[in-house]
Design an enzyme around this catalytic site. Structure first.
Site, PDB file in Angstrom:
ATOM      1  N   HIS A  82       0.637  -1.016   0.553  1.00 23.58           N
ATOM      2  CA  HIS A  82       0.096   0.571  -0.031  1.00 23.58           C
ATOM      3  C   HIS A  82       0.962   1.339   0.213  1.00 23.58           C
ATOM      4  O   HIS A  82       0.401   2.367  -0.631  1.00 23.58           O
ATOM      5  CB  HIS A  82      -0.880  -0.001   1.041  1.00 23.58           C
ATOM      6  CG  HIS A  82      -1.506  -0.944   1.241  1.00 23.58           C
ATOM      7  ND1 HIS A  82      -2.662  -1.418  -0.140  1.00 23.58           N
ATOM      8  CD2 HIS A  82      -2.229  -2.179   2.342  1.00 23.58           C
ATOM      9  CE1 HIS A  82      -3.262  -2.672   0.499  1.00 23.58           C
ATOM     10  NE2 HIS A  82      -3.276  -2.667   2.039  1.00 23.58           N
ATOM     11  N   ASP A 118      -2.440 -11.388  -1.602  1.00 29.81           N
ATOM     12  CA  ASP A 118      -2.697 -10.134  -0.584  1.00 29.81           C
ATOM     13  C   ASP A 118      -4.198 -10.116  -0.942  1.00 29.81           C
ATOM     14  O   ASP A 118      -4.567  -9.521  -2.624  1.00 29.81           O
ATOM     15  CB  ASP A 118      -2.332  -9.421  -0.654  1.00 29.81           C
ATOM     16  CG  ASP A 118      -2.389  -8.487   0.819  1.00 29.81           C
ATOM     17  OD1 ASP A 118      -1.316  -8.603   1.939  1.00 29.81           O
ATOM     18  OD2 ASP A 118      -3.673  -8.048   1.114  1.00 29.81           O
TER      19      ASP A 118
HETATM   20 ZN   LIG Z   1      -3.549  -7.021   3.275  1.00 27.75          ZN
END
Ligand SMILES: [Zn+2]
Length: 263
Positions: A82, A118
């Protein structure tokens, strides 16, 4: 982290990334901000930091680079996918896999593919490589879900997002992998494939709503390894400490079974 290292007694220690390695993916202002943290603080709504954050972040990034070079699995925290070029986000400080991809390109790899399984969209990795057609970014993730990006219309020349609705399991993941991910990566023909290996799509993960099994992660990993001459992985999420070691183990078994058959 201690749980994971206990499960893999033959682990090798990584090394901190050098500043210039991090600067290939991150703005200097972000790197300097991380280096300047001297007490407990928040870098965004989900990302606590303290005086050890910079050390951990540089170590995670450097370990990702070395794992990528050696075809290994970087068991690192904090995760990275992220992290945006100019700021931390969602537990992530530096984008470890992006930094590793750039290091491999500096070593001579022309084309790098990143497959991110993920459960969350790898928005930081996408942003860093958005306008770079030497890096293919493919993400399978729960959507709509944190961080909100990666929907069906969020696509580009070398960005492929596969949003999956809550409740998907092995069948849907493997179907998407075989019908969408594999053909796209094969078309791109990368020199190296890096995997953002998060295990929070597991059926017993507390943060998300997917139903991937241990066997599912083994299969996803095996199929990733079949797509390029070299493969390496970097740990992203996975928040059930009692299942994480065996999920990593299953994933490693998948990566190595394929390289044995390929070799
Ligand atoms: Zn994650």
């Amino acid at each position: 982290m201690a749980r994971l290292l206990d499960a893999f007694p033959d682990w090798q220690e990584g090394r901190p990334a050098r500043k210039e390695e991090v600067l290939r993916c991150h703005a200097r202002v972000h790197v300097e901000q991380v280096l300047a943290i001297h007490g407990e603080t928040w870098l965004d709504l989900d990302t606590p930091a303290s005086e050890t954050t910079a050390e951990a972040a540089f170590l995670a990034a450097g370990t990702a680079i070395e794992a990528a070079r050696q075809g290994a699995f970087a068991l690192v925290r904090p995760p990275g996918h992220h992290a945006l070029s100019n700021r931390a986000m969602g537990f992530c400080i530096f984008n470890n896999i992006a930094i590793a991809a750039r290091a491999l390109q500096t070593d001579g790899a022309a084309k790098v593919a990143i497959v991110d399984f993920d459960v969350h969209h790898g928005n930081g990795t996408q942003e860093i490589f958005q306008t770079d057609d030497s890096v293919l970014f493919v993400s399978l993730h729960q959507w709509p879900f944190y961080p909100g990006s990666g929907g069906p219309d969020d696509q580009a020349e070398t960005t492929l997002n596969i949003p999956l609705s809550a409740g998907c399991g092995d069948e849907e993941y493997l179907y998407a992998f075989d019908h969408v991910v594999a053909p796209e990566v094969e078309r791109f023909a990368p020199d190296v494939l890096l995997v953002s290996a998060g295990f929070d799509a597991h059926e017993q993960d507390p943060l998300a709503g997917m139903r991937v099994s241990e066997e599912g992660f083994r299969e996803l990993s095996r199929r990733c390894a079949a797509l390029a001459p070299r493969v390496a992985a970097v740990l992203e999420g996975g928040y059930n400490l009692s299942t994480l070691p065996r999920l990593v183990e299953a994933s490693l078994a998948g990566f190595t079974s394929e390289s044995r058959t390929a070799g």
